[in-house]
Write a protein that holds these residues in place. Structure first.
Motif, PDB file in Angstrom:
ATOM      1  N   LEU A   1       0.842  -1.190   0.000  1.00 33.83           N
ATOM      2  CA  LEU A   1       0.000   0.000   0.000  1.00 33.83           C
ATOM      3  C   LEU A   1       0.881   1.245   0.000  1.00 33.83           C
ATOM      4  N   LEU A   2       0.438   2.233  -0.723  1.00 32.83           N
ATOM      5  CA  LEU A   2       1.198   3.463  -0.849  1.00 32.83           C
ATOM      6  C   LEU A   2       0.792   4.455   0.233  1.00 32.83           C
TER       7      LEU A   2
ATOM      8  N   ALA B   1      -8.998 -11.144   1.286  1.00 32.72           N
ATOM      9  CA  ALA B   1      -8.299  -9.878   1.072  1.00 32.72           C
ATOM     10  C   ALA B   1      -8.166  -9.198   2.427  1.00 32.72           C
ATOM     11  N   SER B   2      -6.941  -9.012   2.882  1.00 31.44           N
ATOM     12  CA  SER B   2      -6.729  -8.375   4.183  1.00 31.44           C
ATOM     13  C   SER B   2      -5.378  -7.679   4.174  1.00 31.44           C
ATOM     14  N   VAL B   3      -5.227  -6.764   5.102  1.00 33.19           N
ATOM     15  CA  VAL B   3      -4.008  -5.959   5.191  1.00 33.19           C
ATOM     16  C   VAL B   3      -3.231  -6.365   6.434  1.00 33.19           C
ATOM     17  N   TYR B   4      -1.924  -6.475   6.293  1.00 26.44           N
ATOM     18  CA  TYR B   4      -1.101  -6.831   7.448  1.00 26.44           C
ATOM     19  C   TYR B   4       0.044  -5.840   7.608  1.00 26.44           C
ATOM     20  N   ALA B   5       0.528  -5.759   8.835  1.00 31.53           N
ATOM     21  CA  ALA B   5       1.696  -4.938   9.156  1.00 31.53           C
ATOM     22  C   ALA B   5       2.934  -5.815   9.189  1.00 31.53           C
TER      23      ALA B   5
ATOM     24  N   ALA C   1      -6.339   1.177   4.485  1.00 31.19           N
ATOM     25  CA  ALA C   1      -6.382  -0.287   4.442  1.00 31.19           C
ATOM     26  C   ALA C   1      -7.786  -0.804   4.184  1.00 31.19           C
ATOM     27  N   GLU C   2      -8.781  -0.231   4.865  1.00 28.28           N
ATOM     28  CA  GLU C   2     -10.153  -0.715   4.686  1.00 28.28           C
ATOM     29  C   GLU C   2     -10.655  -0.440   3.275  1.00 28.28           C
TER      30      GLU C   2
END
Length: 530
Positions: free
Chosen positions: A228-229, A263-267, A234-235
């Protein structure tokens, strides 16, 4: 007497593997898992050769039905999609490919099936750790039924936290986990396999505009990851329309056929617990360390942990004193975990860069590696990863550094009946005295034999192909047609090796040193000899 020797918190791949290793050693073990069902989606997707060797120890390989993509090509592509470096899969000295891709739910199902058939291991699903109290003789573990069934207290000798990044064991032990969490976020998308997508190509798309990862997975699935830029929410980016827009940039012809499974975002974390042990309580896997995903070594590092810890707990369970042995767990594993995290951080910095002035020299370096066969082979065989070599810990520190602490390679060897087996399957999960081109019983005095017998050690003689003679009574003779063991013993400079159950050399020595080495070994182990 405690009801169990070990309570394991967490039934992910790390906790399940630890429980299997303990159960196979006859150690009474209880595994406590919060979730009643296996998580349906893969978190980890890659295993290295050392991790595959650990799974081999519990009987899980591609030959026994574990679904693996074990012949991938790892590709680094430029911003315009042109290959800069291709690394075909290579078998390493561990007897497995340097990297393989797997389906985590299928791996966990296989591990649980093995556990259900192990009479030494009990499972408590849908339960969580509520607290623990320990004293000089054991640990009282409070376990809460998450479905409202109350709390029970279990007495054990040791407690091991394999319960992930948000570990209850670590929290209850008041152990901190310093490090850093990157401000960058990645969107991970699992889809049904696109039509025409290669089954064996893992690709880093090194585009400074948006770095991307493309990974084949078993079970007709494929994983994409998009960095991600700055400023992207994220959502919002996880919404189906935005996910499809990103996928369309990579697979425009197949976008209509894709079923989005996740589809999910991780750190991205790079952290390590400031201690891995609190008296009778231990941490392993993500409970002890968190690694960026770029090298695919997070789960592999956790499996290395339990490979190291399992035999030490099993040995401690059968001896009256074991403090030095258990103390060596963190001492040996911490440095390797730090080194693996450091490699992942460096690789992540190369892949994630959005600065063209950094991307250009990176691309030149990758193309340079591609042109030189020795460099390309070095990278393909995974030799850029640190290989643990325990120069201190549970090894004979009085010997030269080259003669202690390195992992024994694993060739496929030939037995006297001409059948072929991997070396680890011959060694088993116990101590072994291995002789290269020599009878390991040479210079075995009565006291030395008694020490080996006390730990159940087996005796192995290894020779080159077609050169072994009759083995002495009680000695297993094998032939190594690959020359891997010849090279390993030659580097050590001695023909005898006392090998630990995790296949690391406690000592490599000459026949005339046998008595001294084994006396020191018995003193370090602090086992009572009969």
């Amino acid at each position: 007497m405690p009801a169990y020797a070990v309570v394991v918190a967490g039934l992910g791949p790390v906790g399940a593997t630890l429980a299997l290793l303990l159960g196979r050693a006859g150690i009474r073990t209880l595994v406590v898992e919060r979730e009643p069902e296996i998580h349906p989606v893969s978190r980890a997707v890659a295993l290295d050769d050392v991790a595959l060797r650990v799974l081999q120890a519990v009987g899980l390989t591609s030959e026994t039905g574990l679904s693996l993509i074990d012949d991938p090509v790892v590709r680094f592509s430029s911003a315009d999609g042109q290959p800069m470096l291709d690394l075909p899969s290579q078998r390493s000295i561990h007897g497995h490919p340097a990297v393989a891709f797997f389906d985590q739910p299928q791996l966990e199902r296989r591990l649980r099936a093995e556990l259900e058939g192990d009479c030494a291991v009990d499972l408590l699903l849908g339960h969580e750790l509520a607290g623990y109290r320990q004293d000089a003789s054991g640990v009282s573990v409070d376990i809460r039924d998450r479905r409202g069934g109350g709390t029970l207290s279990i007495r054990s000798s040791w407690l091991v936290g394999c319960d992930g990044a948000s570990s209850d064991v670590r929290r209850l032990s008041q152990i901190r986990m310093p490090g850093r969490t990157s401000r960058r976020r990645w969107l991970v998308v699992d889809v049904s396999r696109p039509a025409g997508q290669p089954l064996d190509l893992f690709e880093f798309v090194c585009d400074p505009r948006r770095p991307t990862v493309s990974a084949p997975l078993p079970g007709n699935r494929h994983r994409y990851e998009f960095m991600l830029l700055a400023g992207e929410d994220a959502e919002v980016m996880s919404r189906p329309e935005n996910v499809r827009a990103l996928l369309a940039q990579l697979t425009p012809s197949a976008i209509g056929e894709l079923e989005i499974l996740r589809a999910s975002v991780y750190a991205i974390h790079a952290r390590i617990a400031n201690r891995w042990r609190c008296d009778r309580v231990f941490l392993s896997g993500d409970a002890a360390h968190l690694s960026p995903p770029f090298a695919g070594l997070g789960l592999s590092s956790g499996l290395r942990d339990v490979d190291n810890l399992a035999w030490k707990l099993a040995t401690a369970a059968s001896t009256s004193e074991s403090e030095q042995l258990l103390h060596s767990y963190e001492f040996e594993r911490r440095r390797d975990a730090i080194n693996l995290i450091a490699r992942a951080v460096v690789l992540g910095a190369l892949i994630q860069t959005a600065r063209r002035e950094v991307a250009r020299p990176r691309d030149v370096a990758l193309r340079t590696v591609s042109r030189f066969a020795p460099l390309r082979r070095w990278a393909a065989e995974g030799r850029w990863k640190p290989t643990p070599a325990y120069r201190r810990g549970f090894v004979d520190a009085r010997l030269p550094r080259r003669r202690r602490g390195s992992e024994v390679p694993q060739p496929t060897v030939q037995l006297q009946d001409t059948s072929q087996r991997r070396l680890d399957d011959v060694l088993g999960r116990r101590f072994a005295l291995v002789g290269w081109r020599t009878d390991p019983t040479l210079h075995l005095e009565t006291a030395s034999s008694r020490i080996l017998d006390s730990v159940g050690a087996q005796l192995i003689r290894v020779d080159p192909l077609h050169s072994s003679g009759d083995a002495a009574c009680g000695v297993t003779a094998v032939e190594d047609p690959t020359g891997l063991l010849d090279e390993w013993f030659a580097r050590a400079g001695a023909p005898l090796a006392l090998v630990r159950p995790d296949r690391y050399a406690y000592a490599v020595f000459h026949p005339h040193e046998t008595a001294r080495v084994l006396r020191r070994f018995a003193a370090r182990l602090e086992a009572r000899m009969s």
